[in-house]
Design a protein around this motif. Structure first.
Motif, PDB file in Angstrom:
ATOM      1  N   UNK A  94       6.045 -15.663   1.696  1.00 23.62           N
ATOM      2  CA  UNK A  94       5.387 -14.465   1.195  1.00 23.62           C
ATOM      3  C   UNK A  94       3.976 -14.342   1.751  1.00 23.62           C
ATOM      4  N   UNK A  95       3.292 -15.481   1.869  1.00 23.05           N
ATOM      5  CA  UNK A  95       1.941 -15.475   2.427  1.00 23.05           C
ATOM      6  C   UNK A  95       1.962 -14.931   3.855  1.00 23.05           C
ATOM      7  N   UNK A  96       2.903 -15.404   4.654  1.00 25.54           N
ATOM      8  CA  UNK A  96       2.984 -14.956   6.041  1.00 25.54           C
ATOM      9  C   UNK A  96       3.325 -13.470   6.131  1.00 25.54           C
ATOM     10  N   UNK A  97       4.166 -12.994   5.219  1.00 29.91           N
ATOM     11  CA  UNK A  97       4.486 -11.572   5.202  1.00 29.91           C
ATOM     12  C   UNK A  97       3.235 -10.756   4.902  1.00 29.91           C
ATOM     13  N   UNK A  98       2.481 -11.175   3.873  1.00 29.94           N
ATOM     14  CA  UNK A  98       1.260 -10.460   3.504  1.00 29.94           C
ATOM     15  C   UNK A  98       0.204 -10.582   4.603  1.00 29.94           C
ATOM     16  N   UNK A  99       0.127 -11.738   5.235  1.00 32.05           N
ATOM     17  CA  UNK A  99      -0.839 -11.930   6.317  1.00 32.05           C
ATOM     18  C   UNK A  99      -0.547 -10.992   7.482  1.00 32.05           C
ATOM     19  N   UNK A 100       0.725 -10.860   7.816  1.00 29.84           N
ATOM     20  CA  UNK A 100       1.114  -9.968   8.902  1.00 29.84           C
ATOM     21  C   UNK A 100       0.778  -8.522   8.545  1.00 29.84           C
ATOM     22  N   UNK A 101       1.096  -8.135   7.324  1.00 31.18           N
ATOM     23  CA  UNK A 101       0.801  -6.779   6.859  1.00 31.18           C
ATOM     24  C   UNK A 101      -0.702  -6.537   6.831  1.00 31.18           C
ATOM     25  N   UNK A 159      -0.981  -1.521   0.598  1.00 36.42           N
ATOM     26  CA  UNK A 159      -0.132  -0.335   0.421  1.00 36.42           C
ATOM     27  C   UNK A 159       1.342  -0.663   0.196  1.00 36.42           C
ATOM     28  N   UNK A 160       1.602  -1.729  -0.528  1.00 35.78           N
ATOM     29  CA  UNK A 160       2.968  -2.048  -0.932  1.00 35.78           C
ATOM     30  C   UNK A 160       3.054  -2.126  -2.453  1.00 35.78           C
ATOM     31  N   UNK A 161       2.182  -1.404  -3.114  1.00 32.04           N
ATOM     32  CA  UNK A 161       2.133  -1.447  -4.563  1.00 32.04           C
ATOM     33  C   UNK A 161       3.425  -1.035  -5.240  1.00 32.04           C
ATOM     34  N   UNK A 162       4.225  -0.211  -4.551  1.00 33.32           N
ATOM     35  CA  UNK A 162       5.474   0.259  -5.149  1.00 33.32           C
ATOM     36  C   UNK A 162       6.435  -0.895  -5.450  1.00 33.32           C
ATOM     37  N   UNK A 163       6.292  -2.009  -4.720  1.00 35.32           N
ATOM     38  CA  UNK A 163       7.181  -3.147  -4.929  1.00 35.32           C
ATOM     39  C   UNK A 163       7.063  -3.687  -6.352  1.00 35.32           C
ATOM     40  N   UNK A 164       5.824  -3.731  -6.857  1.00 37.30           N
ATOM     41  CA  UNK A 164       5.579  -4.276  -8.193  1.00 37.30           C
ATOM     42  C   UNK A 164       5.222  -3.208  -9.217  1.00 37.30           C
ATOM     43  N   UNK A 165       5.334  -1.946  -8.856  1.00 30.32           N
ATOM     44  CA  UNK A 165       4.917  -0.864  -9.755  1.00 30.32           C
ATOM     45  C   UNK A 165       5.592  -0.938 -11.115  1.00 30.32           C
ATOM     46  N   UNK A 166       6.867  -1.282 -11.125  1.00 28.37           N
ATOM     47  CA  UNK A 166       7.612  -1.303 -12.383  1.00 28.37           C
ATOM     48  C   UNK A 166       7.098  -2.371 -13.344  1.00 28.37           C
ATOM     49  N   UNK A 167       6.422  -3.401 -12.802  1.00 32.33           N
ATOM     50  CA  UNK A 167       5.935  -4.488 -13.662  1.00 32.33           C
ATOM     51  C   UNK A 167       4.700  -4.089 -14.469  1.00 32.33           C
ATOM     52  N   UNK A 168       4.232  -2.873 -14.311  1.00 30.48           N
ATOM     53  CA  UNK A 168       3.099  -2.406 -15.109  1.00 30.48           C
ATOM     54  C   UNK A 168       3.536  -2.023 -16.518  1.00 30.48           C
ATOM     55  N   UNK A 169       4.822  -1.810 -16.683  1.00 29.11           N
ATOM     56  CA  UNK A 169       5.313  -1.255 -17.939  1.00 29.11           C
ATOM     57  C   UNK A 169       6.126  -2.269 -18.745  1.00 29.11           C
ATOM     58  N   UNK A 170       6.018  -2.127 -20.048  1.00 27.94           N
ATOM     59  CA  UNK A 170       6.800  -2.976 -20.951  1.00 27.94           C
ATOM     60  C   UNK A 170       8.198  -2.382 -21.148  1.00 27.94           C
ATOM     61  N   UNK A 171       9.208  -3.219 -21.360  1.00 32.63           N
ATOM     62  CA  UNK A 171       9.125  -4.682 -21.495  1.00 32.63           C
ATOM     63  C   UNK A 171       9.206  -5.427 -20.175  1.00 32.63           C
TER      64      UNK A 171
END
Length: 207
Positions: A94-101, A159-171
């Motif tokens: 994951x680090x390498x993916x983010x580093x490349x991005x 600019x990949x916030x959509x990947x984790x966007x759903x984790x903002x909401x409960x539950x």
């Protein structure tokens, strides 16, 4: 950190840039040289036909500057600092993916906590034992974020916030943190490394 999983988005998408941690997939699934130098032209002179060859020792070569300084990869305009375990093979995916991005953004500063040069004083007082327990990220204003929120902030920075966007909401938020907590607790065993106590002792001796 991350296990495996990948998606492709659009014709130009590179699967290595969109690796989704498996603990997040349990919540929801996403379908988703330098140029060659020419010899100088052949020339005729009074002494005959000769090749004019430039001596390699006389060339000027730019010095190679290390990307790491005190265990950190420099980024002048960083917005968030990622503290990662450079000795964790699955985490490094994951680090390498983010580093490349991040090459196109420069918003993330990567700090390898496994480096002997890692110091809590430069990272909001976060010691090695603490950051080995779970992921930590530090925003440019000094705010420390952990767990799924840390991942969300890091992904948003490139600019990949959509990947984790759903984790903002409960539950979903609570479930995602719980799933990640299990992964964080057992990641050393999963990756074939000794228990945290042994890792800490080995580091003390090394440092």
């Amino acid at each position: 950190m991350a296990l495996r999983g990948a998606i492709r988005v659009g014709r130009q998408a590179n699967s290595s840039l969109f690796t989704i941690p498996c603990y997040l997939q349990t919540i929801y699934k996403v379908s988703a040289s330098t140029p060659r130098r020419r010899l100088n032209p052949i020339s005729h002179n009074q002494t005959g036909l000769k090749y004019s060859i430039r001596a390699v020792s006389g060339t000027s070569v730019d010095p190679i500057v290390s990307k790491k300084q005190n265990g950190e990869e420099s980024s002048q305009n960083w917005k968030i600092k990622m503290l990662y375990d450079g000795e964790c093979p699955l985490c490094m995916r994951e680090v390498n993916m983010l580093r490349e991005r991040n090459k196109s953004y420069g918003t993330i500063k990567f700090v390898d906590i496994s480096s002997e040069e890692y110091t809590p004083e430069e990272n909001e007082g976060l010691d090695y034992k603490t950051v080995m327990g779970r992921i930590h990220a530090i925003q440019s204003d000094g705010t420390v974020v952990t767990d799924i929120e840390a991942f969300r902030k890091l992904y948003e920075a490139v600019d990949l916030g959509w990947v984790y966007a759903i984790t903002k909401y409960e539950p979903v938020a609570t479930i995602a943190d719980a799933v990640y907590g299990v992964w964080a607790k057992y990641r050393l065993q999963v990756t074939g490394r000794p228990p945290l106590e042994e890792v800490l002792e080995a580091r003390r001796k090394k440092v």
